[in-house]
Design an enzyme around this catalytic site. Sequence first.
Site, PDB file in Angstrom:
ATOM      1  N   VAL A 132       0.833  -1.201   0.000  1.00 22.04           N
ATOM      2  CA  VAL A 132       0.000   0.000   0.000  1.00 22.04           C
ATOM      3  C   VAL A 132       0.869   1.252   0.000  1.00 22.04           C
ATOM      4  O   VAL A 132       0.575   2.239  -0.690  1.00 22.04           O
ATOM      5  CB  VAL A 132      -0.953  -0.008   1.206  1.00 22.04           C
ATOM      6  CG1 VAL A 132      -1.634   1.344   1.391  1.00 22.04           C
ATOM      7  CG2 VAL A 132      -2.018  -1.095   1.031  1.00 22.04           C
ATOM      8  N   GLU A 133       1.947   1.223   0.770  1.00 20.34           N
ATOM      9  CA  GLU A 133       2.775   2.418   0.920  1.00 20.34           C
ATOM     10  C   GLU A 133       3.570   2.751  -0.342  1.00 20.34           C
ATOM     11  O   GLU A 133       3.584   3.903  -0.778  1.00 20.34           O
ATOM     12  CB  GLU A 133       3.735   2.242   2.108  1.00 20.34           C
ATOM     13  CG  GLU A 133       3.061   2.252   3.469  1.00 20.34           C
ATOM     14  CD  GLU A 133       2.516   3.622   3.847  1.00 20.34           C
ATOM     15  OE1 GLU A 133       2.912   4.621   3.213  1.00 20.34           O
ATOM     16  OE2 GLU A 133       1.692   3.687   4.767  1.00 20.34           O
ATOM     17  N   THR A 134       4.253   1.772  -0.906  1.00 18.94           N
ATOM     18  CA  THR A 134       5.192   2.083  -2.004  1.00 18.94           C
ATOM     19  C   THR A 134       5.164   1.078  -3.145  1.00 18.94           C
ATOM     20  O   THR A 134       6.105   1.045  -3.944  1.00 18.94           O
ATOM     21  CB  THR A 134       6.638   2.155  -1.469  1.00 18.94           C
ATOM     22  OG1 THR A 134       7.010   0.875  -0.925  1.00 18.94           O
ATOM     23  CG2 THR A 134       6.796   3.235  -0.412  1.00 18.94           C
TER      24      THR A 134
END
Length: 442
Positions: A132-134
Site C-alpha cells: 500500500v505504501e510504495t
Amino acid sequence: MTLHPLTILFLGSTLMLGAGNSYSAETAAAVSKTSGLPANMSAFIRTMSDKHNFSKNELYRLFQSVELQPRIIEAITRPAEAMPWYKYRKIFMTEARIEGGVKFLKDNAAALSATEQKYGIPPEIIVAIIGVETSYGANKGSYRVIDALSTLAFNYPKRSPFFTSELENFLLLCREEKIDPLQPTGSYAGAMGIPQFMPSSFRAYAADFEEDQKRDIWNNPADAIASVGNYFFKHHWQRDQPVAFRASAQGNAYRQALQGDIKPDRTISQLKALQVKPQQTLTADIKAKLLTFELEQGQELWLGLDNFYVITRYNHSPLYAMAVYQLSRAIAEHPETPKISASLPDAPVAAPSLPESGPQAPIYIQLGAFGNEANAQALRKKIAEHSLLPLPKIKPVTQNGTTLHKVQIGPLKSAEDAERLNAKLNEIGIDQTRYIVESIGN
C-alpha cells in the site's frame, strides 16, 4: 546511502559540534538578516542550536539549499483517504498489487519469517503495508525529505507543529545515522523509504535486521520488513489474533456504535444488543469497533478488533487499515503464495497451553529464527554467557528454497520445566520465545 566527502566534513565537524564554536550571536544575527530565510525558519534554526547543539552557521547554509514547494501543499490538501471506500479500494485491490505482493513475499521469505518469529506479525500484513505504501518499494517518493518537511513546517500553518517536530527529528536522524540531510527522498509529506516512515518513527522503530550497524529502509527490504514488524509490535499487535470481521445490522440502533474514534470500545454482547450481528462466532466479551464503509450502492459494516486498531497507528484512516487487511488476505490466499506462516486465524484464540510432556511430546523453547546464521550464533553465544542456562542448538530448516536457522533449547522434561526456563530467559531480555512440540531432528 553514500556520502560526499564534503558532506562527511559537514556532518562531522559542524552539525555534530556545539553551537558556540567561535560563532557568536552577532554573527548569527548578521547571517539571518542577509540570508533571506523566512522568519519562522530562522527561529527553527535558533531552536535547533539551543536545544540540540547544532551549529547555527551550518544550519543557515543547509537551509539556503532548501526549496519550499507549493505543489507539496497542493498534494497534502487532497489525500486519497478523502475518497469513498469503493473508490479507495480500487487503488490497492488490483491484480498487479496482489501479484506484486506474492513476489515480494517469495523474494523476502527469510526476513519475513524471522520477523514473524521475533515480533509475531504475519508476513502478509507486513507485505500489504509495504504494498500500500510504495508498491513494494517501486514508488518511494521523489521529493527531498528536507524540502517536504520544511515546506509543511513553514508554509502550512494548519499542521505546522507536527511537521516542525518531524523536521527536528529528521535533522537528528541525519546526525545520528551520518546521512547528508539533502540526500534522502520520500513522499510529499516527508515519509521515507520502502515502508514510508516519518522521521520520528524511524528514530523510534527502524530496525537493523542484519545487525550491520545500518538501518537502511531506502534500499534494504530486510531492514524495512523488520522495521514494520517492530513498529507493529511496539504498538501492541496481538500475536495469532484476527484483524476484522464482516457484520450486519437491523434497524438504526447500531448507528450509536459508529460514533467516537476507531479504537475497539464495545463488547460483542453490547453490539448485539444494538442489533449488530457478526458474521463469525465471537466471544461475548471481546471488544470491537463497528465501522461503516461506503459502497456505490449502500454500505458494508465491519468489526475492527485490536489488531485493526494497531494498523491504524500506521495511518489513522480506517480506509487505509481496511485496504491493508484486504490486500493481506488476497496475498495470503493467492495459490502461488508460499506458506511461510500460519497466517491470520479465523477467530480469536487463547495463547496455546503446553501439553503434558512425555515420550510422544518433547517440548522445546524456540528463541528465534534467522536467515543469517551469524545472528543465530550470536544469540547462542549470548545464552552461553549465562552458564546456568542450557546451551541452545541451531536447527537449519529449508522451506520453499529459503533456509532459516532456528535457535532452540530442549528437549525439556515437562511443561513446568519449560515455563521456569522461559521465565529465566525473559529475565535476561529474551522475551519473544515460543514453545515448540517437535523433535529438533525433524
